[in-house]
Design a protein around this motif. Structure first.
Motif, PDB file in Angstrom:
ATOM      1  N   LEU A   5      41.739  41.846  41.691  1.00 31.27           N
ATOM      2  CA  LEU A   5      41.658  40.391  41.930  1.00 31.27           C
ATOM      3  C   LEU A   5      41.661  39.624  40.613  1.00 31.27           C
ATOM      4  O   LEU A   5      42.338  38.603  40.472  1.00 31.27           O
ATOM      5  CB  LEU A   5      40.375  40.067  42.702  1.00 31.27           C
ATOM      6  CG  LEU A   5      40.489  40.064  44.224  1.00 31.27           C
ATOM      7  CD1 LEU A   5      39.150  39.805  44.850  1.00 31.27           C
ATOM      8  CD2 LEU A   5      41.524  39.052  44.691  1.00 31.27           C
ATOM      9  N   LYS A   6      40.880  40.164  39.680  1.00 32.65           N
ATOM     10  CA  LYS A   6      40.815  39.517  38.364  1.00 32.65           C
ATOM     11  C   LYS A   6      42.193  39.491  37.713  1.00 32.65           C
ATOM     12  O   LYS A   6      42.621  38.494  37.135  1.00 32.65           O
ATOM     13  CB  LYS A   6      39.838  40.280  37.451  1.00 32.65           C
ATOM     14  CG  LYS A   6      38.434  39.732  37.474  1.00 32.65           C
ATOM     15  CD  LYS A   6      37.609  40.440  36.424  1.00 32.65           C
ATOM     16  CE  LYS A   6      36.159  39.957  36.473  1.00 32.65           C
ATOM     17  NZ  LYS A   6      35.310  40.761  35.610  1.00 32.65           N
ATOM     18  N   LEU A   8      45.065  39.648  39.238  1.00 34.40           N
ATOM     19  CA  LEU A   8      45.931  38.716  39.971  1.00 34.40           C
ATOM     20  C   LEU A   8      45.647  37.281  39.541  1.00 34.40           C
ATOM     21  O   LEU A   8      46.565  36.489  39.253  1.00 34.40           O
ATOM     22  CB  LEU A   8      45.713  38.878  41.479  1.00 34.40           C
ATOM     23  CG  LEU A   8      46.552  37.964  42.371  1.00 34.40           C
ATOM     24  CD1 LEU A   8      48.032  38.369  42.299  1.00 34.40           C
ATOM     25  CD2 LEU A   8      46.073  38.013  43.817  1.00 34.40           C
ATOM     26  N   ALA A   9      44.346  36.964  39.485  1.00 33.53           N
ATOM     27  CA  ALA A   9      43.950  35.598  39.081  1.00 33.53           C
ATOM     28  C   ALA A   9      44.421  35.304  37.671  1.00 33.53           C
ATOM     29  O   ALA A   9      44.906  34.195  37.373  1.00 33.53           O
ATOM     30  CB  ALA A   9      42.423  35.468  39.170  1.00 33.53           C
ATOM     31  N   SER A  10      44.334  36.318  36.821  1.00 36.68           N
ATOM     32  CA  SER A  10      44.758  36.133  35.434  1.00 36.68           C
ATOM     33  C   SER A  10      46.263  35.884  35.363  1.00 36.68           C
ATOM     34  O   SER A  10      46.735  35.010  34.625  1.00 36.68           O
ATOM     35  CB  SER A  10      44.375  37.390  34.638  1.00 36.68           C
ATOM     36  OG  SER A  10      45.028  37.412  33.422  1.00 36.68           O
ATOM     37  N   VAL A  12      48.250  34.715  37.806  1.00 37.66           N
ATOM     38  CA  VAL A  12      48.568  33.408  38.399  1.00 37.66           C
ATOM     39  C   VAL A  12      48.165  32.293  37.434  1.00 37.66           C
ATOM     40  O   VAL A  12      48.928  31.350  37.188  1.00 37.66           O
ATOM     41  CB  VAL A  12      47.853  33.245  39.764  1.00 37.66           C
ATOM     42  CG1 VAL A  12      48.022  31.825  40.304  1.00 37.66           C
ATOM     43  CG2 VAL A  12      48.403  34.254  40.761  1.00 37.66           C
ATOM     44  N   GLY A  13      46.965  32.438  36.876  1.00 37.98           N
ATOM     45  CA  GLY A  13      46.488  31.421  35.933  1.00 37.98           C
ATOM     46  C   GLY A  13      47.397  31.300  34.731  1.00 37.98           C
ATOM     47  O   GLY A  13      47.740  30.199  34.288  1.00 37.98           O
TER      48      GLY A  13
END
Lengths: 261, 253
Positions: A5-6, A8-10, A12-13
């Motif tokens: 998740l981290k 993925l978030a990284s 996308v961010g």
């Protein structure tokens, strides 16, 4: 799971930040260009050189694209016209799609591929070979000297090339109608002229002008932001082409929507 | 003969990311002197030269040119100050869409106030002085490295600037051409009164022939500042570099 998740978030961010950076950089450059336009203090010779490089050297590719756009639209429209017998709409169908949508998008994309990519590569090479620094060392602001002429040339010439493109799209359509589809070219042209597509024609020109502005700002932004030698130039050209293509679709949507209101 | 300080650096530092490239640099460049910025490759000489030209902004300290802090002045004032500069770039930085003559004439045309026949005369004269009289109409892509350097030198000096900065003038050149280029640096320096010239190089043997004073940059700091005679009493590293071969195989930074 948490790590995924981290990650993925990284990702996308990071992508969102990159997009924001590009938009911010290009828009800031646009404002700096607009400020540099008044009072005029740009290099007149450079402006003419840019008009030649951008316009005269691009017209063959625009003419070729336009001929095929017109031809393709006739082939696509003719199928339904023959099926329904509504021969009176072939000119309208071709004109509407060529003037308002397909023409601007395809000519814009071709122009972006030729002129925008070339512009990014040229400016990027000037950066890595210290030519831009040399200008600054000679007390010359690179913005009015390098960027403003390109902006004016892309804005002016893409709009003019769109008029040329519309004309040749009609030629392509008429030739295809006559030679391949079995409609007399005069029927198509007469129908097109009676269809009063002035709004669609002006919409195409507005789109072309907006494309010219975005292609110049995006390609100059990536060119001037190059870091790291030949690899950096290659990366910048790649980013410039992708960003320009995306901007063309977004602008096409926004202008089309505004005209529909 | 050296006169008043034209450029003064006080506590200058520059970093890229978290890494300080140069730091705590105190330095004066005086009118009439030919200053050699020496040191091993990768220790911050070229970065310092860019700071002296205002092409990079210091992250700490200040660079003053004729008393004006480059970081505080507006772009127009900075442009005016830059008219006093000539800069020879390490990679020539010639405008590849212009002929040799147009490259050299460029600073004069941009500055304005000089008629075209006079520009043509001065360009021809300067290029002949540098042995490039036949190359007027050629383009940079048609020139050798040494010729490009000389064109860059002609462009840097055609406007008769008060401050001339040479970034590694012998980079990538063979020894014979390097010697010729250094002799030309000396000729250019002495062709006008009170020019402040700064030469970055790690080519000590050739620097010895032309420089009045040396500043050695080591790990981003000034390790030595003075004439050749003062080296004996300096840090042993300076003597090692100056008389030995420390770091001379690496490229200039």
């Amino acid at each position: 799971m948490n790590g995924a998740l981290k990650s993925l978030a990284s990702s996308v961010g990071g992508a969102v930040l990159a997009i924001a950076e590009t938009i911010g950089g290009a828009v800031t450059l646009l404002f700096r260009i607009l400020r540099a336009l008044f009072p005029p203090r740009y290099d007149a010779e450079g402006v003419w050189r840019s008009f030649y490089n951008v316009g005269v050297k691009s017209y063959p590719i625009v003419v070729m694209t336009a001929l095929f756009v017109g031809a393709i639209m006739v082939i696509q429209t003719a199928f339904y016209v023959k099926k329904t017998g509504a021969t009176g709409i072939i000119g309208y169908g071709v004109g509407f799609s060529v003037f308002a949508e397909i023409g601007p998008i395809l000519i814009g994309l071709m122009f972006s591929g030729r002129v925008g990519a070339n512009n990014t590569a040229e400016l990027g090479t000037m950066v890595v070979t210290e030519q831009v620094d040399a200008l600054r060392a000679l007390a010359i602001d690179p913005l009015p000297y390098l960027v403003v002429p390109r902006f004016l040339a892309m804005l002016g010439m893409l709009t003019l090339l769109m008029v040329l493109g519309d004309l040749f799209a009609i030629v392509g359509a008429a030739l295809t109608a006559q030679l391949l589809v079995g409609f007399h070219w005069r029927v198509l042209v007469a129908d097109l002229l009676q269809s009063r597509l002035l709004d669609e024609f002006t919409m195409g020109l507005v789109k072309a002008a907006c494309f010219g502005i975005s292609i110049s700002c995006i390609s100059c932004y990536f060119g001037l932001a190059v870091r790291g030698g030949a690899t950096g130039v290659g990366r910048a050209v790649n980013n410039s082409v992708v960003s320009n293509a995306t901007a063309i679709f977004v602008i096409d949507f926004v202008v089309g929507y505004l005209y529909s209101l | 003969m050296s006169g008043d300080a034209v450029i003064v650096c006080k506590g200058v530092g520059k970093r890229y990311g978290r890494k300080w490239i140069v730091r705590d640099i105190d330095l004066e460049v005086r009118a009439g002197e030919l200053l050699g910025l020496i040191g091993p490759g990768g220790h911050g000489k070229s970065v310092l030269l860019r700071l002296l030209a205002g092409l990079a902004t210091p992250d700490e300290g200040e660079v003053r040119v004729r008393g004006k802090n480059l970081a505080d002045i507006d772009p127009f004032e900075l442009a005016e100050l830059r008219r006093e500069y000539g800069y020879l770039f390490q990679n020539y930085a010639l405008f590849d869409f212009m002929s040799v003559a147009d490259n050299v004439a460029f600073p004069l045309r941009q500055a304005g106030g000089v008629e075209e026949p006079e520009i043509a005369r001065r360009v021809k004269e300067r290029l002949e002085q540098l042995g490039l009289g036949e190359a007027l109409d050629r383009f940079p892509s048609e020139l050798s490295g040494g010729m490009k350097k000389r064109v860059g030198m002609a462009r840097a000096t055609i406007g008769e600037p008060a401050i001339v900065l040479y970034d590694d003038p012998s980079a990538g050149l063979d020894p014979v051409t390097s010697s010729k280029i250094f002799r030309l640096v000396r000729t250019m320096h002495h062709s006008q009164d009170d020019v402040a010239s700064v030469v970055v190089s790690h080519d000590i043997d050739r620097m010895k022939v032309i420089c009045d004073r040396y500043v050695m940059i080591f790990e981003g700091k000034v390790l030595f500042d003075g004439p050749e005679e003062a080296i004996e009493g300096a840090d042993p590293m300076v003597g090692k570099f100056f008389f030995g071969s420390l770091g001379q195989s690496s490229g200039a930074s």
